[in-house]
Write an enzyme that holds these catalytic residues in place. Structure first.
Site, short mmCIF file in Angstrom:
data_model
loop_
_atom_site.label_atom_id
_atom_site.label_comp_id
_atom_site.label_asym_id
_atom_site.label_seq_id
_atom_site.Cartn_x
_atom_site.Cartn_y
_atom_site.Cartn_z
N GLY A 76 -0.96 1.90 9.49
CA GLY A 76 -0.28 1.77 10.77
C GLY A 76 -1.15 1.35 11.94
O GLY A 76 -0.73 1.46 13.09
N HIS A 108 -8.25 0.70 -4.10
CA HIS A 108 -9.18 0.46 -2.98
C HIS A 108 -9.91 1.77 -2.71
O HIS A 108 -9.32 2.71 -2.18
CB HIS A 108 -8.36 -0.01 -1.76
CG HIS A 108 -9.17 -0.19 -0.51
ND1 HIS A 108 -8.59 -0.31 0.73
CD2 HIS A 108 -10.50 -0.29 -0.31
CE1 HIS A 108 -9.53 -0.46 1.64
NE2 HIS A 108 -10.71 -0.45 1.04
N SER A 114 0.84 -1.20 0.00
CA SER A 114 0.00 0.00 0.00
C SER A 114 0.87 1.25 0.00
O SER A 114 1.64 1.49 0.94
CB SER A 114 -0.90 0.02 1.23
OG SER A 114 -1.48 1.29 1.35
N MET A 140 -11.46 -6.12 5.40
CA MET A 140 -10.62 -5.17 6.12
C MET A 140 -10.31 -5.74 7.50
O MET A 140 -11.20 -6.17 8.24
CB MET A 140 -11.35 -3.83 6.28
CG MET A 140 -11.52 -3.05 5.00
SD MET A 140 -9.98 -2.68 4.15
CE MET A 140 -9.10 -1.68 5.38
C1 DX5 Z 1 -6.36 1.55 5.45
C2 DX5 Z 1 -5.92 1.21 4.06
C3 DX5 Z 1 -4.77 0.30 4.01
C4 DX5 Z 1 -3.53 0.81 4.68
C5 DX5 Z 1 -2.88 -0.36 5.31
O1 DX5 Z 1 -7.65 2.03 5.44
O2 DX5 Z 1 -6.96 0.59 3.34
O3 DX5 Z 1 -4.49 -0.14 2.69
O4 DX5 Z 1 -2.61 1.42 3.82
O5 DX5 Z 1 -1.80 0.07 6.05
P1 DX5 Z 1 -1.08 -0.88 7.09
O6 DX5 Z 1 -0.54 -2.03 6.33
O7 DX5 Z 1 -0.02 0.00 7.68
O8 DX5 Z 1 -2.11 -1.29 8.10
ZN ZN Z 2 -6.42 -0.34 1.41
#
Ligand code: DX5
Ligand code: ZN
Length: 221
Positions: free
Chosen positions: A144, A65, A8, A136
């Site tokens: 983070g 996304h 991401s 999710m």
């Molecule tokens: C959060 C996003 C994710 C995010 C994940 O709403 O959809 O794609 O970038 O980040 P990490 O891997 O740091 O949890």
């Molecule tokens: Zn995402």
């Protein structure tokens, strides 16, 4: 089943987006681009003009996304622009079946995302309309955050509904890193989004390889 890693770019330095994409591309199956509108989620990131620019500069396919209201109106344009995969949130979609069909017709893989508290069983009959289901593993909006273990039974249930060798990919997003990827993989996920655990690492390519190896070794046989 082969696993795929979709880093991401939300955790990258947006001032150097093309370079940040290039820094992970050699090891990545997809580039995960988080579009947020400050309405569906309390954060604002980027939209179609930046995705269009990125598409000119990266060869790794883009996995969009969309954390936005009214994806019925906005999502097909990301597919028309050339994103390889476009995922909308079912909580925001007015007509998810029609929308999935429009995304496919525009040439992209159609993905549907569920927030942690959204159940899967009520959507069992429409899974065949999708190319990917995204569960999710944090509340969407920010990188983070800590992986929510309460989603693991839903990952197992989704894999049960899809079947072991399904063509429909099962993606997880949120808090995925070396400590959590195995539990998600063992439960049946096969596409892993990783933001802070990749871009926060000294060597992002090595981080992707390690996450991939851990996910692969934990896949159900
Ligand atoms: C959060 C996003 C994710 C995010 C994940 O709403 O959809 O794609 O970038 O980040 P990490 O891997 O740091 O949890
Ligand atoms: Zn995402």
């Amino acid at each position: 089943m082969d696993v795929q890693i979709s880093p991401s770019i939300l955790s990258s330095d947006f001032s150097y987006l093309a370079q940040e994409c290039a820094a992970v591309s050699p090891a990545a199956d997809w580039l995960h681009v988080d579009v947020m509108d400050n309405h569906f989620v309390p954060n604002l990131t980027l939209g179609l003009p930046i995705v269009e620019s990125l598409l000119k500069h990266v060869t790794t396919p883009i996995d969009c996304h969309l954390m936005i209201e009214d994806p019925d109106r906005w999502a097909p344009a990301y597919a028309e622009a050339g994103a390889g995969s476009v995922t909308f949130h079912v909580e925001a979609a007015h007509a998810p079946v029609r929308l999935a069909r429009e995304i496919r017709k525009a040439g992209a893989r159609a993905g549907m995302a569920l927030k942690p508290a959204t159940g899967i069983d009520q959507y069992a009959d429409m899974l065949s309309e999708l190319d990917m289901l995204l569960l999710m593993t944090v509340e969407p909006g920010f990188g983070g955050q800590k992986f929510l273990e309460l989603v693991v039974p839903k990952i197992r249930r989704a894999r049960e509904l899809l079947g072991p060798e399904s063509d429909i990919w099962l993606q997880v997003d949120g808090g995925i890193g070396l400590e959590t990827v195995e539990i998600a993989s063992e439960a049946g996920a096969n596409v892993f989004v990783a933001g802070s655990s990749v871009y926060g690492a000294d060597d992002p390519i090595e981080a992707i390889s390690k996450i991939r190896a851990a996910a692969q070794s934990a896949q159900p046989s």
